[in-house]
Design a protein around this motif. Structure first.
Motif, PDB file in Angstrom:
ATOM      1  N   ARG A 103      95.464  51.695  38.046  1.00 45.90           N
ATOM      2  CA  ARG A 103      95.737  51.043  37.918  1.00 45.90           C
ATOM      3  C   ARG A 103      97.425  50.728  39.297  1.00 45.90           C
ATOM      4  N   VAL A 104      98.570  51.755  38.758  1.00 47.80           N
ATOM      5  CA  VAL A 104      98.883  52.183  40.347  1.00 47.80           C
ATOM      6  C   VAL A 104      98.184  51.793  41.415  1.00 47.80           C
ATOM      7  N   GLY A 105      97.292  52.545  41.559  1.00 44.87           N
ATOM      8  CA  GLY A 105      96.980  52.070  42.941  1.00 44.87           C
ATOM      9  C   GLY A 105      96.807  50.471  43.194  1.00 44.87           C
ATOM     10  N   ALA A 169      86.220  50.596  45.283  1.00 47.15           N
ATOM     11  CA  ALA A 169      85.877  49.793  44.029  1.00 47.15           C
ATOM     12  C   ALA A 169      85.489  50.573  42.591  1.00 47.15           C
ATOM     13  N   GLU A 170      85.229  51.745  42.743  1.00 50.63           N
ATOM     14  CA  GLU A 170      85.431  52.410  41.218  1.00 50.63           C
ATOM     15  C   GLU A 170      86.701  52.212  40.920  1.00 50.63           C
ATOM     16  N   LEU A 171      87.652  52.358  41.853  1.00 51.08           N
ATOM     17  CA  LEU A 171      89.269  52.836  40.962  1.00 51.08           C
ATOM     18  C   LEU A 171      89.402  51.435  40.924  1.00 51.08           C
ATOM     19  N   LEU A 172      89.380  50.599  41.426  1.00 45.15           N
ATOM     20  CA  LEU A 172      89.726  48.924  40.716  1.00 45.15           C
ATOM     21  C   LEU A 172      88.958  48.739  39.551  1.00 45.15           C
ATOM     22  N   TYR A 173      87.855  48.616  38.977  1.00 41.67           N
ATOM     23  CA  TYR A 173      87.057  49.007  37.949  1.00 41.67           C
ATOM     24  C   TYR A 173      88.183  49.644  36.670  1.00 41.67           C
ATOM     25  N   THR A 174      88.266  50.398  36.972  1.00 42.49           N
ATOM     26  CA  THR A 174      88.998  51.639  36.304  1.00 42.49           C
ATOM     27  C   THR A 174      90.216  51.206  36.006  1.00 42.49           C
ATOM     28  N   ALA A 175      90.284  50.890  37.273  1.00 42.99           N
ATOM     29  CA  ALA A 175      91.703  50.401  37.250  1.00 42.99           C
ATOM     30  C   ALA A 175      91.639  49.142  35.783  1.00 42.99           C
TER      31      ALA A 175
END
Length: 185
Positions: A103-105, A169-175
């Protein structure tokens, strides 16, 4: 008043950075104040400012702290006798995603579109991550595919780009997952 040792200063900086990450995740970058970070860390405002000049420095420290975790893992992968193939590398990177840090990213990416200082942090972080993924893929190509270093580096470039793109993309999805969704089976 006793002076802080270098080790104690680093512990204090880590304490502040961890508190900032939690606040940024909960409140967003824009709505988080130094007072919020002070309360979250349990330290005084003076202590916060003794280690960081402003919130932008805290954002930068947060980005670098997250990157350091990935760098350590990627260094281990690249240095092992059998580095993971790109699919396994991606799976390991994705398994290491922390929802709070994600989320921070993502908030940091958004802020980078209109804040030149944050833009520089984001570009630097992504470039450093890309280089580390490239090194890991290169090591895999050299050690398991038995390519010469120059050829491995060239072939690693598009592979590393795809691995990093899928990771982001996975980082965005997780966020974007709500806290209730994070804990759902």
């Amino acid at each position: 008043m006793p002076r802080l040792t270098d080790a104690r200063k680093e512990l204090r900086r880590a304490q502040i950075t961890e508190a900032a990450v939690r606040c940024f995740s909960r409140n967003g970058l824009e709505r988080t104040s130094i007072a919020d970070i002070t309360a979250e860390s349990g330290l005084s405002t003076g202590s916060i400012y003794a280690h960081y000049r402003n919130k932008a420095e805290l954002v930068q420290a947060s980005a670098h702290a997250v990157l350091a975790k990935r760098a350590e893992a990627l260094g281990e992968y690249a240095g092992s006798d059998t580095p993971p193939d790109p699919d396994e590398l991606l799976a390991r990177l994705m398994a290491g995603i922390d929802p709070v840090e994600a989320r921070v990213g993502v908030q940091t990416w958004g802020e980078a579109t209109n804040n030149p200082a944050i833009h520089g942090i984001v570009v630097d972080t992504i470039d450093r991550m890309r280089a580390m993924v490239h090194d890991s893929v290169t090591a895999w190509l050299v050690k398991t595919e038995h390519l010469e270093s120059a050829e491995a580096q060239e072939r690693a470039t598009p592979i590393a780009h795809r691995v990093q793109s899928l990771y982001l993309a996975e980082l965005l999805y997780t966020a974007l997952q709500s806290p209730a969704q994070e804990t759902a089976p």
